[in-house]
Design a protein around this motif. Structure first.
Motif, PDB file in Angstrom:
ATOM      1  N   LYS A 137       2.161   4.403   7.181  1.00 22.90           N
ATOM      2  CA  LYS A 137       3.605   4.249   7.358  1.00 22.90           C
ATOM      3  C   LYS A 137       4.098   4.556   8.763  1.00 22.90           C
ATOM      4  O   LYS A 137       5.044   3.928   9.242  1.00 22.90           O
ATOM      5  N   ILE A 138       3.493   5.555   9.401  1.00 20.49           N
ATOM      6  CA  ILE A 138       4.011   6.012  10.690  1.00 20.49           C
ATOM      7  C   ILE A 138       2.893   6.754  11.414  1.00 20.49           C
ATOM      8  O   ILE A 138       2.036   7.367  10.773  1.00 20.49           O
ATOM      9  N   MET A 139       2.875   6.678  12.736  1.00 27.62           N
ATOM     10  CA  MET A 139       1.876   7.421  13.496  1.00 27.62           C
ATOM     11  C   MET A 139       2.336   8.856  13.726  1.00 27.62           C
ATOM     12  O   MET A 139       3.530   9.170  13.587  1.00 27.62           O
ATOM     13  N   VAL A 140       1.386   9.706  14.086  1.00 24.10           N
ATOM     14  CA  VAL A 140       1.656  11.134  14.235  1.00 24.10           C
ATOM     15  C   VAL A 140       1.189  11.585  15.617  1.00 24.10           C
ATOM     16  O   VAL A 140       0.087  11.261  16.052  1.00 24.10           O
ATOM     17  N   ASN A 141       2.052  12.322  16.279  1.00 25.87           N
ATOM     18  CA  ASN A 141       1.764  12.872  17.601  1.00 25.87           C
ATOM     19  C   ASN A 141       1.607  14.386  17.456  1.00 25.87           C
ATOM     20  O   ASN A 141       2.585  15.094  17.202  1.00 25.87           O
ATOM     21  N   ILE A 142       0.369  14.877  17.567  1.00 25.15           N
ATOM     22  CA  ILE A 142       0.132  16.325  17.501  1.00 25.15           C
ATOM     23  C   ILE A 142       0.345  16.893  18.896  1.00 25.15           C
ATOM     24  O   ILE A 142      -0.434  16.635  19.811  1.00 25.15           O
ATOM     25  N   ASP A 143       1.405  17.670  19.049  1.00 23.32           N
ATOM     26  CA  ASP A 143       1.751  18.230  20.355  1.00 23.32           C
ATOM     27  C   ASP A 143       1.114  19.610  20.507  1.00 23.32           C
ATOM     28  O   ASP A 143       0.046  19.748  21.081  1.00 23.32           O
ATOM     29  N   LYS A 144       1.760  20.641  19.985  1.00 19.88           N
ATOM     30  CA  LYS A 144       1.180  21.985  20.058  1.00 19.88           C
ATOM     31  C   LYS A 144       0.120  22.106  18.960  1.00 19.88           C
ATOM     32  O   LYS A 144       0.391  22.544  17.857  1.00 19.88           O
ATOM     33  N   GLY A 145      -1.081  21.688  19.286  1.00 18.21           N
ATOM     34  CA  GLY A 145      -2.152  21.701  18.304  1.00 18.21           C
ATOM     35  C   GLY A 145      -3.529  21.590  18.917  1.00 18.21           C
ATOM     36  O   GLY A 145      -4.535  21.540  18.209  1.00 18.21           O
ATOM     37  N   TYR A 146      -3.584  21.580  20.249  1.00 13.44           N
ATOM     38  CA  TYR A 146      -4.873  21.418  20.914  1.00 13.44           C
ATOM     39  C   TYR A 146      -5.845  22.546  20.566  1.00 13.44           C
ATOM     40  O   TYR A 146      -7.059  22.329  20.484  1.00 13.44           O
ATOM     41  N   ASP A 147      -5.341  23.744  20.312  1.00 17.66           N
ATOM     42  CA  ASP A 147      -6.209  24.878  19.974  1.00 17.66           C
ATOM     43  C   ASP A 147      -7.006  24.625  18.697  1.00 17.66           C
ATOM     44  O   ASP A 147      -8.020  25.289  18.443  1.00 17.66           O
TER      45      ASP A 147
END
Length: 299
Positions: A137-147
């Motif tokens: 349905k929609i794409m997801v942008n993981i921002d604060k999640g690199y850890d």
């Protein structure tokens, strides 16, 4: 009875095909060369009308036709990835302390607060719950999640949503490659570059030399000639531009509130478009969609 069963099966297959086409369309717009289409990224989902980083906020974005939602990750005491921006839960939940101080069950017993700080009926979602909601349905942008890069990738793999996600980090190429090189080419990774900080051009050069990212998130607190030069440098490399219109310090003063409260959309969103932005992250998704549709830059 058999006819009814066949009809339901056909309906499910049609819905699945439509969902798959939606993600394929967004990815094609992101990865291809379509100058007449701009993607809208909603910051912490639709936080003005639902708790930020909530399933309801994401569903609102899906319903309005947003292309991508931005989320943030934290990890619980018992190892689950949950969607939460702040280090503590004080501002956005009915409890106190850090997410990692609680088990998932303990966090689920609490409730999310809305933008006014009032308790709602909504619970904190896990990354897995978010990806299952967003699937097709929609794409997801993981921002604060690199850890949690590796653990997040495992969730994407489990839910069959690797192609739905963009993972970001404001780190140099050498560190990202050293820490996550084994999966770096399996997901869309987007460097975040603060153009007004020393060393910005070297970060761009290193990524271009070794990786050639699909897109860069560019942050700049001024729109002076040096900032514009670096923006052109990235654009001319063939990479897409991801620009935040959330507040003035992120986009040289061409922000959402200028568009909405000062009634200057052409001096904010229009200026960003003129820089060649492919993705605009906003706190005003419905109004930005309306603006882009009037310019025939969004369906």
């Amino acid at each position: 009875m058999k006819r009814i069963y066949n009809f339901i099966l056909l309906l499910c297959l049609v819905q699945l095909a439509v969902a798959q086409n939606r993600i394929a369309e967004i990815r094609e717009n992101l990865l291809g060369n379509y100058s007449d289409r701009v993607l809208v990224v909603s910051h912490r989902a639709d936080w003005r009308n639902a708790p930020e980083n909530s399933l309801q906020g994401i569903q609102n974005c899906i319903d309005m036709g947003v292309d991508m939602v931005e989320i943030d990750l934290k990890k619980t005491k018992d190892g689950h990835l949950v969607v939460m921006h702040d280090k503590t839960i004080n501002r956005t939940m009915t409890g106190k302390g850090n997410a990692e101080d609680y088990t998932l069950a303990e966090l689920k017993a609490m409730r999310l607060k809305n933008g006014a700080g009032c308790k709602t009926r909504h619970q904190i979602p896990t990354l897995e719950e978010v990806m299952l909601l967003c699937k097709g349905k929609i794409m997801v942008n993981i921002d604060k999640g690199y850890d949690y890069f590796q653990e997040a990738y495992a969730v994407l793999e489990k839910t069959g949503t690797i192609d739905h996600c963009v993972i970001k980090a404001g780190l140099p190429y050498e560190r990202v490659k050293a820490e996550n090189g084994d999966v770096l080419d399996k997901v869309i990774f987007m460097p975040i570059v603060n153009l007004h900080k020393e060393g910005a051009e070297k970060i761009i050069n290193d990524y271009q030399l070794h990786m050639k990212p699909t897109a860069y998130e560019l942050v700049f607190n001024d729109d002076n000639e040096e900032m514009l030069r670096l923006i052109r440098k990235v654009r001319d490399s063939g990479a897409k531009l991801f620009i935040n219109s959330l507040w003035p310090e992120l986009c040289g003063g061409h922000d959402d509130d200028r568009a909405v409260e000062l009634h200057q959309p052409d001096d904010s969103w229009g200026w960003i478009l003129n820089q060649g932005a492919k993705l605009i992250q906003t706190d005003r998704p419905a109004l930005l969609l309306e603006y882009l549709r009037k310019k025939k830059l969004h369906d």
